[in-house]
Scaffold this motif. Structure first.
Motif, PDB file in Angstrom:
ATOM      1  N   LYS A  99       0.684  -1.222  -0.108  1.00  0.00           N
ATOM      2  CA  LYS A  99       0.111  -0.078   0.011  1.00  0.00           C
ATOM      3  C   LYS A  99       0.754   1.360  -0.039  1.00  0.00           C
ATOM      4  CE  LYS A  99      -0.706  -0.044   4.998  1.00  0.00           C
ATOM      5  NZ  LYS A  99      -1.891  -0.020   6.044  1.00  0.00           N
ATOM      6  N   ASN A 100       2.065   1.376   0.381  1.00  0.00           N
ATOM      7  CA  ASN A 100       3.109   2.167   0.545  1.00  0.00           C
ATOM      8  C   ASN A 100       3.850   2.425  -0.566  1.00  0.00           C
ATOM      9  OD1 ASN A 100       1.782   3.583   2.843  1.00  0.00           O
ATOM     10  ND2 ASN A 100       2.784   1.902   4.150  1.00  0.00           N
ATOM     11  N   VAL A 101       3.861   1.609  -1.505  1.00  0.00           N
ATOM     12  CA  VAL A 101       4.951   1.569  -2.643  1.00  0.00           C
ATOM     13  C   VAL A 101       4.985   2.910  -3.322  1.00  0.00           C
ATOM     14  CG1 VAL A 101       3.585   0.456  -4.516  1.00  0.00           C
ATOM     15  CG2 VAL A 101       5.902   0.016  -4.335  1.00  0.00           C
ATOM     16  N   ARG A 102       6.030   3.195  -3.739  1.00  0.00           N
ATOM     17  CA  ARG A 102       6.285   4.268  -4.550  1.00  0.00           C
ATOM     18  C   ARG A 102       7.129   4.193  -5.875  1.00  0.00           C
ATOM     19  NH1 ARG A 102       6.481   6.143   0.784  1.00  0.00           N
ATOM     20  NH2 ARG A 102       4.816   7.821   1.181  1.00  0.00           N
ATOM     21  N   LEU A 103       7.204   5.071  -6.723  1.00  0.00           N
ATOM     22  CA  LEU A 103       8.392   4.755  -7.837  1.00  0.00           C
ATOM     23  C   LEU A 103       9.546   5.219  -7.324  1.00  0.00           C
ATOM     24  CD1 LEU A 103       6.404   7.276 -10.540  1.00  0.00           C
ATOM     25  CD2 LEU A 103       6.882   4.618 -10.591  1.00  0.00           C
ATOM     26  N   ASN A 104      10.449   4.440  -7.820  1.00  0.00           N
ATOM     27  CA  ASN A 104      11.932   4.526  -7.500  1.00  0.00           C
ATOM     28  C   ASN A 104      12.256   3.571  -6.273  1.00  0.00           C
ATOM     29  OD1 ASN A 104      12.387   6.193  -9.777  1.00  0.00           O
ATOM     30  ND2 ASN A 104      12.259   7.939  -8.572  1.00  0.00           N
ATOM     31  N   ASP A 105      11.254   2.971  -5.567  1.00  0.00           N
ATOM     32  CA  ASP A 105      11.550   2.104  -4.535  1.00  0.00           C
ATOM     33  C   ASP A 105      12.066   0.758  -4.849  1.00  0.00           C
ATOM     34  OD1 ASP A 105      10.604   3.826  -2.574  1.00  0.00           O
ATOM     35  OD2 ASP A 105       8.535   2.617  -2.408  1.00  0.00           O
ATOM     36  N   LEU A 106      13.097   0.542  -3.944  1.00  0.00           N
ATOM     37  CA  LEU A 106      13.790  -0.919  -4.536  1.00  0.00           C
ATOM     38  C   LEU A 106      13.058  -2.002  -3.867  1.00  0.00           C
ATOM     39  CD1 LEU A 106      17.510   0.186  -3.477  1.00  0.00           C
ATOM     40  CD2 LEU A 106      16.398   0.185  -5.719  1.00  0.00           C
ATOM     41  N   ILE A 107      13.054  -2.945  -4.855  1.00  0.00           N
ATOM     42  CA  ILE A 107      12.096  -4.201  -4.494  1.00  0.00           C
ATOM     43  C   ILE A 107      12.927  -5.293  -4.639  1.00  0.00           C
ATOM     44  CG2 ILE A 107      10.164  -5.607  -5.288  1.00  0.00           C
ATOM     45  CD1 ILE A 107       9.231  -2.960  -4.217  1.00  0.00           C
ATOM     46  N   SER A 108      13.228  -6.436  -3.971  1.00  0.00           N
ATOM     47  CA  SER A 108      13.915  -7.625  -4.032  1.00  0.00           C
ATOM     48  C   SER A 108      13.031  -8.582  -4.399  1.00  0.00           C
ATOM     49  CB  SER A 108      14.391  -7.845  -2.403  1.00  0.00           C
ATOM     50  OG  SER A 108      14.845  -9.411  -2.484  1.00  0.00           O
ATOM     51  N   VAL A 109      13.179  -9.546  -5.241  1.00  0.00           N
ATOM     52  CA  VAL A 109      12.654 -10.560  -5.922  1.00  0.00           C
ATOM     53  C   VAL A 109      13.462 -11.826  -5.857  1.00  0.00           C
ATOM     54  CG1 VAL A 109      11.660 -11.537  -7.969  1.00  0.00           C
ATOM     55  CG2 VAL A 109      11.500  -9.044  -7.721  1.00  0.00           C
ATOM     56  N   SER A 110      13.254 -12.867  -5.067  1.00  0.00           N
ATOM     57  CA  SER A 110      14.083 -13.959  -4.593  1.00  0.00           C
ATOM     58  C   SER A 110      13.268 -15.084  -4.655  1.00  0.00           C
ATOM     59  CB  SER A 110      14.692 -13.740  -3.326  1.00  0.00           C
ATOM     60  OG  SER A 110      15.203 -14.852  -2.820  1.00  0.00           O
ATOM     61  N   ASP A 111      13.915 -16.163  -5.284  1.00  0.00           N
ATOM     62  CA  ASP A 111      13.170 -17.610  -5.194  1.00  0.00           C
ATOM     63  C   ASP A 111      13.842 -18.564  -4.171  1.00  0.00           C
ATOM     64  OD1 ASP A 111      15.495 -18.022  -6.565  1.00  0.00           O
ATOM     65  OD2 ASP A 111      14.770 -18.979  -8.208  1.00  0.00           O
ATOM     66  N   GLY A 112      14.550 -17.917  -3.588  1.00  0.00           N
ATOM     67  CA  GLY A 112      15.433 -18.538  -2.433  1.00  0.00           C
ATOM     68  C   GLY A 112      16.952 -19.265  -2.932  1.00  0.00           C
ATOM     69  N   GLY A 113      17.157 -19.143  -4.066  1.00  0.00           N
ATOM     70  CA  GLY A 113      18.544 -19.344  -4.843  1.00  0.00           C
ATOM     71  C   GLY A 113      19.056 -18.101  -5.637  1.00  0.00           C
ATOM     72  N   VAL A 114      18.069 -17.342  -6.110  1.00  0.00           N
ATOM     73  CA  VAL A 114      18.549 -16.284  -7.014  1.00  0.00           C
ATOM     74  C   VAL A 114      17.575 -14.862  -6.369  1.00  0.00           C
ATOM     75  CG1 VAL A 114      18.324 -15.251  -9.126  1.00  0.00           C
ATOM     76  CG2 VAL A 114      18.910 -17.529  -8.780  1.00  0.00           C
ATOM     77  N   GLU A 115      18.451 -13.969  -6.208  1.00  0.00           N
ATOM     78  CA  GLU A 115      17.660 -12.772  -5.444  1.00  0.00           C
ATOM     79  C   GLU A 115      18.111 -11.634  -6.501  1.00  0.00           C
ATOM     80  OE1 GLU A 115      17.385  -9.740  -1.722  1.00  0.00           O
ATOM     81  OE2 GLU A 115      18.670 -11.482  -1.685  1.00  0.00           O
ATOM     82  N   LEU A 116      17.114 -11.028  -7.082  1.00  0.00           N
ATOM     83  CA  LEU A 116      17.108  -9.888  -7.973  1.00  0.00           C
ATOM     84  C   LEU A 116      16.959  -8.424  -7.078  1.00  0.00           C
ATOM     85  CD1 LEU A 116      15.611 -10.726 -11.431  1.00  0.00           C
ATOM     86  CD2 LEU A 116      18.024 -11.108 -10.708  1.00  0.00           C
ATOM     87  N   VAL A 117      17.700  -7.385  -7.448  1.00  0.00           N
ATOM     88  CA  VAL A 117      17.300  -6.044  -6.945  1.00  0.00           C
ATOM     89  C   VAL A 117      16.688  -5.350  -7.974  1.00  0.00           C
ATOM     90  CG1 VAL A 117      18.051  -4.122  -5.976  1.00  0.00           C
ATOM     91  CG2 VAL A 117      19.266  -6.204  -5.239  1.00  0.00           C
ATOM     92  N   THR A 118      15.670  -4.879  -7.939  1.00  0.00           N
ATOM     93  CA  THR A 118      14.675  -3.989  -9.007  1.00  0.00           C
ATOM     94  C   THR A 118      14.246  -2.651  -8.454  1.00  0.00           C
ATOM     95  OG1 THR A 118      12.663  -4.996  -8.451  1.00  0.00           O
ATOM     96  CG2 THR A 118      14.152  -6.131  -9.796  1.00  0.00           C
ATOM     97  N   MET A 119      14.062  -1.867  -9.244  1.00  0.00           N
ATOM     98  CA  MET A 119      13.494  -0.604  -8.806  1.00  0.00           C
ATOM     99  C   MET A 119      12.266  -0.233  -9.736  1.00  0.00           C
ATOM    100  SD  MET A 119      15.173   3.374  -9.933  1.00  0.00           S
ATOM    101  CE  MET A 119      16.529   3.268  -8.641  1.00  0.00           C
ATOM    102  N   ILE A 120      11.237   0.105  -8.798  1.00  0.00           N
ATOM    103  CA  ILE A 120       9.948   0.430  -9.715  1.00  0.00           C
ATOM    104  C   ILE A 120      10.021   1.623 -10.471  1.00  0.00           C
ATOM    105  CG2 ILE A 120       7.406   1.191  -9.085  1.00  0.00           C
ATOM    106  CD1 ILE A 120       7.694  -0.320  -6.347  1.00  0.00           C
ATOM    107  N   ILE A 121       9.325   1.269 -11.598  1.00  0.00           N
ATOM    108  CA  ILE A 121       9.516   2.604 -12.866  1.00  0.00           C
ATOM    109  C   ILE A 121       8.125   2.627 -13.105  1.00  0.00           C
ATOM    110  CG2 ILE A 121      11.898   2.115 -13.584  1.00  0.00           C
ATOM    111  CD1 ILE A 121      10.679   0.411 -15.838  1.00  0.00           C
ATOM    112  N   ALA A 122       6.972   1.783 -12.944  1.00  0.00           N
ATOM    113  CA  ALA A 122       5.633   2.176 -13.163  1.00  0.00           C
ATOM    114  C   ALA A 122       4.668   1.373 -12.398  1.00  0.00           C
ATOM    115  CB  ALA A 122       5.464   1.733 -14.687  1.00  0.00           C
ATOM    116  N   ILE A 123       3.664   2.094 -11.970  1.00  0.00           N
ATOM    117  CA  ILE A 123       2.589   1.335 -10.917  1.00  0.00           C
ATOM    118  C   ILE A 123       1.100   1.677 -11.841  1.00  0.00           C
ATOM    119  CG2 ILE A 123       1.303   1.205  -9.028  1.00  0.00           C
ATOM    120  CD1 ILE A 123       3.892   2.565  -7.656  1.00  0.00           C
TER     121      ILE A 123
END
Length: 519
Positions: free
Chosen positions: A21-45
């Motif tokens: 609910k508090n997500v904003r543009l340019n926030d950093l998001i971690s996406v992980s399946d336990g073996g691989v973790e990506l660091v991403t940045m929000i560019i569109a909602i």
């Protein structure tokens, strides 16, 4: 929450207000399946709710449900052994855990590196974590800083140079067109034309002729006469090297050639000239008038007076040793007091001289050129003359080969779209400040890694002093607020409204005009 699409440089996430609910543009998001973790940045909602015709009860029920959203993120890199890296070895599966990266998590991901090559330039805006650059990776390859006028480029350059100047063996040469860095205490200010001689023969004969006198190579008569003047003073001289060549002596020689009459070997037998040798016009008689006029005009112009001092060959040794040696870590080539056209020539001459000396040394001390307002003298190839093209080539050679010899470029410009493309393509680090021009943004995007190009759009809303650092030297391309250096450059934005609100003082415009006419 669900990962719905994975692309080489982007991901899409479907979620609802309850989860993010508090997500904003340019926030950093971690996406992980336990073996691989990506660091991403929000560019569109995107809100995916679709409006449909509903009765009042259905509308109330719908309003009580969480809103469904799609979040699009640009992939910046991955976390490997707990540390952020700008590399992606594998991508996660669709069965992932997705969460927002907090300030604490970011701090440990960027683990304060204890390597001696790390230095701080400011803080990551929105996170408060210190922003650090790797000095080795910043200077090992070429770097570039771009942004609109007034965005804080000079302040950022000063901050980086100030941190670098703390090193006892630092070796930086700044080409300072406006005199912005002249007062810094750790700088040896070399003010061309004032306290440092730069005589015309430093340019080399070929550059002097083509760039100063504007004589083209195909002008065979003029070139032949000038070569005679050169070799008269330097029988063993090299036209492409800075060999002593007194301009005034050469000018007198050209004047004599233009008025020369030569004997025929025959003599008058009668009349007033009896016994005198008959003469005819010399080879150059009357053919050099335009060249004589050009040399006389240049020599008599007080703005170029510093070019015509009669210096011995040893003056070049003193000049070079001061720039490449000396007891201060930064040499500032202050070009603020000389005509613009000559400043450009001097920059090319100094660069070529240092580069050629540097590649001749074994284990030479590394050196970096800070090229302020670089679009002025390292432009694109569009409509360059042959002489200008030769000057640009030295910077291209440094861009392509300089790293091997310990010589790199740190380029600064308001207009990246007007900068030489070869040099821009060789840069490994980009400091991007506020950019509004679409051509400039497109130019920078074309140089960015796939995951970093999208963040360039955010620079339009930057405040002065804000920047993105993208490249080998910076662990993550997040907005940075650059700290002021302890000593600041002589570059400021004038508050027009405030200044106009003050009572007018008296100004002696006559004195200003006289000074202008004299100089």
């Amino acid at each position: 929450m669900k990962l719905v699409k994975v692309l080489p440089n982007k991901i899409q996430i479907r979620t609802d207000d309850a989860e993010f609910k508090n997500v904003r543009l340019n926030d950093l998001i971690s996406v992980s399946d336990g073996g691989v973790e990506l660091v991403t940045m929000i560019i569109a909602i995107t809100d995916n709710d679709v409006e449909t015709r509903m009765d009042d009860n259905a509308i109330m029920e719908e309003l009580q449900q969480p809103s469904l959203k799609v979040i699009e993120c640009s992939i910046l890199g991955s976390v490997i052994d707990g540390e952020f890296k700008q590399q992606i070895d594998r991508y996660p599966s669709t069965d992932v855990e997705i969460k927002k990266i907090s300030q604490t998590v970011l701090y440990f991901m960027l683990a304060p590196d204890k390597k001696e090559s790390i230095f701080e330039i400011g803080t990551y805006a929105g996170y408060g974590t210190m922003a650090r650059l790797d000095g080795n990776k910043f200077y090992q390859r070429h770097s570039c800083i771009v942004g609109n006028t007034g965005c804080g480029k000079s302040e950022t350059v000063t901050k980086i140079v100030e941190e670098t100047a703390k090193l006892p063996g630092a070796n930086i040469v700044i080409f300072d067109i406006h005199g912005e860095y002249s007062q810094l205490s750790y700088v040896d200010n070399i003010k061309i034309g004032v306290n440092v001689p730069f005589t015309s023969w430093f340019l080399g004969f070929q550059s002097l002729v083509s760039n100063l006198l504007k004589v083209k190579e195909e002008s065979t008569v003029l070139m032949s006469a000038l070569r005679k003047a050169f070799y008269e003073q330097n029988p063993k001289g090299n036209e492409n090297k800075p060999c002593r060549f007194d301009f005034y002596t050469a000018m007198k020689y050209i004047q004599n050639l233009n008025a020369e009459n030569v004997g025929t070997g025959e003599f008058y037998k009668t009349g007033d000239k009896a016994g005198q040798e008959r003469t005819v016009k010399g080879e150059y008689n009357g053919k050099l008038s335009s060249l004589v006029s050009a040399m006389e005009t240049l020599f008599s112009d007080s703005r170029y007076e510093f070019l015509f001092l009669d210096e011995e060959q040893g003056a070049l040794n003193i000049f070079l040793n001061r720039i490449m040696g000396g007891n201060k870590p930064v040499k500032n080539i202050d070009l603020s007091g000389i005509p613009h056209d000559i400043a450009v020539l001097i920059i090319g001459t100094i660069t070529k001289l240092i580069y050629n000396i540097q590649i001749m040394q074994k284990d030479a001390r590394p050196i970096t050129f800070v090229c302020d307002e670089a679009h002025v003298y390292i432009p694109t190839d569009f409509q360059l003359s042959a002489a200008q093209r030769r000057m640009v080539e030295i910077f291209e050679n440094i861009a392509k080969e300089g790293r091997k010899f310990g010589i790199t470029l740190f380029v600064a410009s308001q207009r990246p779209s007007e900068l030489n493309k070869t040099i821009m393509a060789q840069c490994a680090n980009y400091i991007v400040m506020k950019l509004n021009n679409e051509n400039d943004k497109s130019m920078i995007k074309g140089m960015m890694p796939a995951g970093s190009a999208d963040v360039i759009e955010t620079t339009t809303m930057f405040s002065p002093g804000d920047c993105l650092v993208v490249g080998d030297a910076c662990p993550i391309p997040l907005k940075i607020h650059v700290e002021f250096a302890k000593e600041r450059p002589q570059s400021k934005t004038i508050d027009f409204w405030t200044e106009w609100g003050k009572e007018r003082g008296s100004v002696d415009y006559t004195a200003c005009l006289e000074e202008y006419l004299e100089n």
